[in-house]
Scaffold this motif. Structure first.
Motif, short mmCIF file in Angstrom:
data_model
loop_
_atom_site.label_atom_id
_atom_site.label_comp_id
_atom_site.label_asym_id
_atom_site.label_seq_id
_atom_site.Cartn_x
_atom_site.Cartn_y
_atom_site.Cartn_z
N GLY A 5 0.79 -1.23 0.00
CA GLY A 5 0.00 0.00 0.00
C GLY A 5 0.82 1.28 0.00
N ASP A 6 2.13 1.17 -0.15
CA ASP A 6 2.99 2.36 -0.13
C ASP A 6 3.89 2.33 -1.36
N PHE A 7 4.58 3.42 -1.61
CA PHE A 7 5.53 3.49 -2.72
C PHE A 7 6.95 3.80 -2.23
N ARG A 8 7.07 4.15 -0.96
CA ARG A 8 8.38 4.52 -0.43
C ARG A 8 9.15 3.26 -0.04
N VAL A 9 10.37 3.15 -0.53
CA VAL A 9 11.17 1.95 -0.31
C VAL A 9 12.10 2.05 0.89
N GLN A 10 12.21 3.23 1.46
CA GLN A 10 13.15 3.42 2.56
C GLN A 10 12.70 2.66 3.81
N PRO A 28 36.13 5.94 -12.80
CA PRO A 28 35.42 5.28 -11.70
C PRO A 28 35.78 5.92 -10.36
N PRO A 29 34.78 6.26 -9.57
CA PRO A 29 35.05 6.83 -8.26
C PRO A 29 35.40 5.73 -7.25
N LEU A 30 35.84 6.14 -6.08
CA LEU A 30 36.13 5.18 -5.02
C LEU A 30 34.91 4.32 -4.74
N TYR A 31 33.74 4.95 -4.66
CA TYR A 31 32.50 4.21 -4.43
C TYR A 31 31.36 4.90 -5.17
N ALA A 32 30.37 4.12 -5.48
CA ALA A 32 29.17 4.65 -6.15
C ALA A 32 28.01 3.72 -5.89
N ARG A 33 26.82 4.31 -5.85
CA ARG A 33 25.59 3.52 -5.77
C ARG A 33 24.74 3.91 -6.98
N VAL A 34 24.31 2.90 -7.73
CA VAL A 34 23.46 3.11 -8.90
C VAL A 34 22.07 2.59 -8.55
N ASP A 35 21.08 3.48 -8.53
CA ASP A 35 19.70 3.11 -8.22
C ASP A 35 18.90 3.05 -9.51
N LEU A 36 18.23 1.91 -9.73
CA LEU A 36 17.50 1.66 -10.97
C LEU A 36 16.10 1.13 -10.70
N VAL A 37 15.17 1.48 -11.57
CA VAL A 37 13.78 1.01 -11.53
C VAL A 37 13.37 0.72 -12.97
N ARG A 38 12.51 -0.27 -13.15
CA ARG A 38 11.98 -0.52 -14.50
C ARG A 38 11.03 0.61 -14.89
N GLY A 39 11.12 1.03 -16.15
CA GLY A 39 10.31 2.13 -16.64
C GLY A 39 8.85 1.76 -16.83
N LEU A 88 22.49 8.29 -9.46
CA LEU A 88 23.87 7.84 -9.48
C LEU A 88 24.51 8.57 -8.31
N GLU A 89 24.58 7.88 -7.19
CA GLU A 89 24.96 8.48 -5.91
C GLU A 89 26.47 8.36 -5.73
N LEU A 90 27.17 9.51 -5.73
CA LEU A 90 28.63 9.51 -5.68
C LEU A 90 29.20 10.25 -4.48
N ILE A 91 28.38 10.94 -3.73
CA ILE A 91 28.90 11.79 -2.67
C ILE A 91 28.75 11.17 -1.29
N GLU A 92 27.56 10.81 -0.90
CA GLU A 92 27.37 10.25 0.43
C GLU A 92 26.28 9.18 0.44
N PRO A 93 26.47 8.15 -0.37
CA PRO A 93 25.43 7.12 -0.41
C PRO A 93 25.48 6.20 0.80
N SER A 94 24.34 5.67 1.13
CA SER A 94 24.33 4.55 2.06
C SER A 94 24.81 3.35 1.26
N LEU A 95 25.83 2.67 1.75
CA LEU A 95 26.44 1.58 1.01
C LEU A 95 25.89 0.21 1.40
N TYR A 96 25.02 0.15 2.39
CA TYR A 96 24.39 -1.11 2.82
C TYR A 96 25.41 -2.24 2.94
N LEU A 97 26.53 -1.94 3.58
CA LEU A 97 27.58 -2.94 3.74
C LEU A 97 27.11 -4.16 4.50
N ARG A 98 26.11 -4.00 5.34
CA ARG A 98 25.61 -5.12 6.14
C ARG A 98 24.89 -6.18 5.31
#
Length: 127
Positions: free
Chosen positions: A41-46, A76-87, A98-108
């Motif tokens: 019932g929601d659209f927010r993925v956080q 290529p940067p030290l780290y990057a997060r690429v967020d994708l959704v089907r159109g 394309l998160e290059l500055i302060e992404p959550s890296l979900y290392l866990r």
């Protein structure tokens, strides 16, 4: 928010039905990937809105889309997060961020991700 800067983007219905994918790259190499799905019932993925996060092994098409997004920048940067959704129209992958500055890296989400990240940082510092 009248004085705030806004960014508008179209609503992508597949966020609700499938979720949002994040691919994490360290020094240009894919480290790990996750699927962020909204609660029913929601659209927010956080997570703070009840979204569920699952570690995934990206298929070839998702991986190619992530690789292409990362290849669009000069080096290529030290780290990057690429967020994708089907159109909405053809289910082609759409770049959300394309998160290059302060992404959550979900290392866990991948037991080897912290070690891969540490190696990338060490290599970056040694250069």
């Amino acid at each position: 928010h009248r004085q705030s800067t806004w960014m508008w983007q179209p609503f992508l219905k597949n966020i609700v039905s499938e979720g949002e994918y994040s691919l994490f790259y360290f020094s240009g190499a894919l480290s790990h990937a996750i699927l962020k799905a909204p609660k029913p019932g929601d659209f927010r993925v956080q997570e703070e809105f009840g979204g569920a996060i699952t570690a995934i092994d990206p298929d070839a098409n998702l991986r190619a889309a992530g690789d292409a997004a990362l290849a669009s920048i000069d080096a290529p940067p030290l780290y990057a997060r690429v967020d994708l959704v089907r159109g909405n129209r053809d289910d082609a992958w759409q770049l959300i961020e394309l998160e290059l500055i302060e992404p959550s890296l979900y290392l866990r989400m991948d037991s080897q991700a912290p070690a891969r990240f540490a190696r990338s940082v060490k290599e970056w510092l040694d250069d």
